[in-house]
Design a protein around this motif. Structure first.
Motif, PDB file in Angstrom:
ATOM      1  N   ARG A  50       5.679   5.559  21.811  1.00  0.00           N
ATOM      2  CA  ARG A  50       5.306   6.657  22.711  1.00  0.00           C
ATOM      3  C   ARG A  50       4.601   7.735  21.903  1.00  0.00           C
ATOM      4  O   ARG A  50       4.995   8.004  20.763  1.00  0.00           O
ATOM      5  N   TYR A  91       2.638  11.005  28.843  1.00  0.00           N
ATOM      6  CA  TYR A  91       2.728  10.517  27.457  1.00  0.00           C
ATOM      7  C   TYR A  91       1.863   9.281  27.326  1.00  0.00           C
ATOM      8  O   TYR A  91       1.356   8.743  28.327  1.00  0.00           O
ATOM      9  N   ILE A  93       1.409   5.285  25.694  1.00  0.00           N
ATOM     10  CA  ILE A  93       2.115   4.091  25.203  1.00  0.00           C
ATOM     11  C   ILE A  93       1.153   3.370  24.262  1.00  0.00           C
ATOM     12  O   ILE A  93      -0.023   3.198  24.583  1.00  0.00           O
ATOM     13  N   LEU A 102      10.017  -1.407  26.726  1.00  0.00           N
ATOM     14  CA  LEU A 102      11.161  -0.818  27.417  1.00  0.00           C
ATOM     15  C   LEU A 102      11.787  -1.863  28.346  1.00  0.00           C
ATOM     16  O   LEU A 102      11.069  -2.565  29.058  1.00  0.00           O
ATOM     17  N   HIS A 105      14.355  -1.088  34.161  1.00  0.00           N
ATOM     18  CA  HIS A 105      15.010   0.132  34.638  1.00  0.00           C
ATOM     19  C   HIS A 105      14.571   0.453  36.064  1.00  0.00           C
ATOM     20  O   HIS A 105      13.534  -0.018  36.513  1.00  0.00           O
ATOM     21  N   PHE A 145       3.029  -4.118  31.572  1.00  0.00           N
ATOM     22  CA  PHE A 145       3.826  -3.701  32.734  1.00  0.00           C
ATOM     23  C   PHE A 145       4.370  -4.904  33.518  1.00  0.00           C
ATOM     24  O   PHE A 145       3.627  -5.831  33.853  1.00  0.00           O
ATOM     25  N   GLN A 165      -3.178  -5.137  33.266  1.00  0.00           N
ATOM     26  CA  GLN A 165      -3.901  -3.872  33.422  1.00  0.00           C
ATOM     27  C   GLN A 165      -5.248  -3.987  32.703  1.00  0.00           C
ATOM     28  O   GLN A 165      -5.348  -3.700  31.503  1.00  0.00           O
ATOM     29  N   HIS A 179      11.301  -1.882  37.117  1.00  0.00           N
ATOM     30  CA  HIS A 179      10.145  -2.220  36.270  1.00  0.00           C
ATOM     31  C   HIS A 179      10.523  -2.194  34.796  1.00  0.00           C
ATOM     32  O   HIS A 179      11.630  -1.794  34.438  1.00  0.00           O
ATOM     33  N   CYS A 180       9.592  -2.623  33.966  1.00  0.00           N
ATOM     34  CA  CYS A 180       9.873  -2.743  32.535  1.00  0.00           C
ATOM     35  C   CYS A 180       8.560  -2.931  31.767  1.00  0.00           C
ATOM     36  O   CYS A 180       7.493  -3.002  32.377  1.00  0.00           O
ATOM     37  N   THR A 181       8.688  -3.027  30.467  1.00  0.00           N
ATOM     38  CA  THR A 181       7.558  -3.448  29.642  1.00  0.00           C
ATOM     39  C   THR A 181       7.859  -4.855  29.138  1.00  0.00           C
ATOM     40  O   THR A 181       8.881  -5.076  28.484  1.00  0.00           O
ATOM     41  N   ARG A 190      -2.035  -2.303  22.497  1.00  0.00           N
ATOM     42  CA  ARG A 190      -2.009  -1.842  23.893  1.00  0.00           C
ATOM     43  C   ARG A 190      -2.003  -0.312  23.918  1.00  0.00           C
ATOM     44  O   ARG A 190      -1.162   0.311  23.268  1.00  0.00           O
ATOM     45  N   MET A 194       0.060   7.559  30.495  1.00  0.00           N
ATOM     46  CA  MET A 194       0.960   7.618  31.651  1.00  0.00           C
ATOM     47  C   MET A 194       1.071   9.066  32.122  1.00  0.00           C
ATOM     48  O   MET A 194       1.520   9.926  31.366  1.00  0.00           O
ATOM     49  N   LYS A 196       2.824  11.277  35.132  1.00  0.00           N
ATOM     50  CA  LYS A 196       3.832  11.104  36.194  1.00  0.00           C
ATOM     51  C   LYS A 196       3.908  12.378  37.039  1.00  0.00           C
ATOM     52  O   LYS A 196       4.055  13.483  36.501  1.00  0.00           O
TER      53      LYS A 196
END
Ligand code: AKG
Length: 237
Positions: A50, A91, A93, A102, A105, A145, A165, A179-181, A190, A194, A196
């Protein structure tokens, strides 16, 4: 304006991808801004992958500020948050080939007022909406993603689907989605930015960037950066 097909797809899946929103030249410019920061090589740990934080990202370059209210983002915010939308946090990635990301979650059960998805009177509202700008050409099976489509509406088994993506695409998803990575297997590093957004009354992040610290911020961008409140709030859109 989003099409009714876009609205339906978002309502069904919990995410929506717009391809070719940024030109290769715009992507190049954003990559150059990031490269100019001399960031450390990302490691295995997700926190090493991050960078930024809204205050620093936006201060790096006007190109970062311009993403705040890109016309496609404005359409999306109007549809899925409403006129009092605000940027909550942002932030970057950055992942190297072979690194994990990640874990799975969201969505919090029971109903989580900080990252909800609801439909009422024909309108969709998301309590935390992610706008992910891809600065890498993500191809099928590269990882990145992943999500469980439809999990924002109904609890579902964890059948994770990868959502590639492509370069310059904008992936919009509600944080109510599971979702997750997926570990990154692309040939290149990559890079994703992001941003939000939340409704004006809501704050996820304890800090928020000040529009006054940014040079050349437009009135609309400044309104999107108002600190969270209901009273005294100017509509951003
Ligand atoms: O890697 C991704 O695109 C998802 C990242 C994510 O869910 C997060 O940063 O909260």
């Amino acid at each position: 304006m989003l099409s009714s097909r876009d609205r339906k797809a978002f309502a069904r899946d919990g995410y929506l991808r717009f391809d070719g929103v940024l030109t290769p030249a715009e992507v190049q410019q954003l990559r150059a801004v990031i490269e100019a920061q001399g960031l450390p090589t990302p490691g295995e740990d997700v926190m090493d992958q991050r960078f930024g934080g809204a205050s620093s990202l936006l201060a790096w370059d006007p190109a970062m500020v311009a993403l705040l209210d890109h016309p496609v983002v404005v359409d999306v915010l109007r549809e899925f948050i409403g006129p009092f939308a605000r940027l909550d946090h942002a932030y970057g990635i950055m992942m190297r080939p072979g690194t994990s990301g990640l874990g799975v979650h969201g969505p919090a059960q029971p109903f989580d007022a900080s990252q909800y998805y609801v439909e009422r009177d024909g309108a969709i509202r998301s309590g935390l909406l992610s706008c992910a700008w891809s600065l890498t050409d993500g191809r099928p099976s590269d990882g990145g993603f992943g999500c469980v489509p439809g999990s924002h509406r109904k609890r579902r088994p964890h059948d994770i689907v990868e959502v590639p993506q492509p370069l310059g695409s904008l992936l919009v998803f509600t944080e109510a989605l599971t979702h997750c990575t997926i570990p990154w297997r692309g040939a290149q590093d990559r890079y994703v930015l992001m941003y939000k957004y939340s409704p004006g009354n809501s704050a996820w992040d304890p800090s928020y960037p000040s529009a006054r610290a940014l040079t050349g911020c437009t009135e609309r961008q400044a309104r999107l950066l108002q600190p969270p409140s209901v009273g005294g709030r100017q509509p951003a859109l």
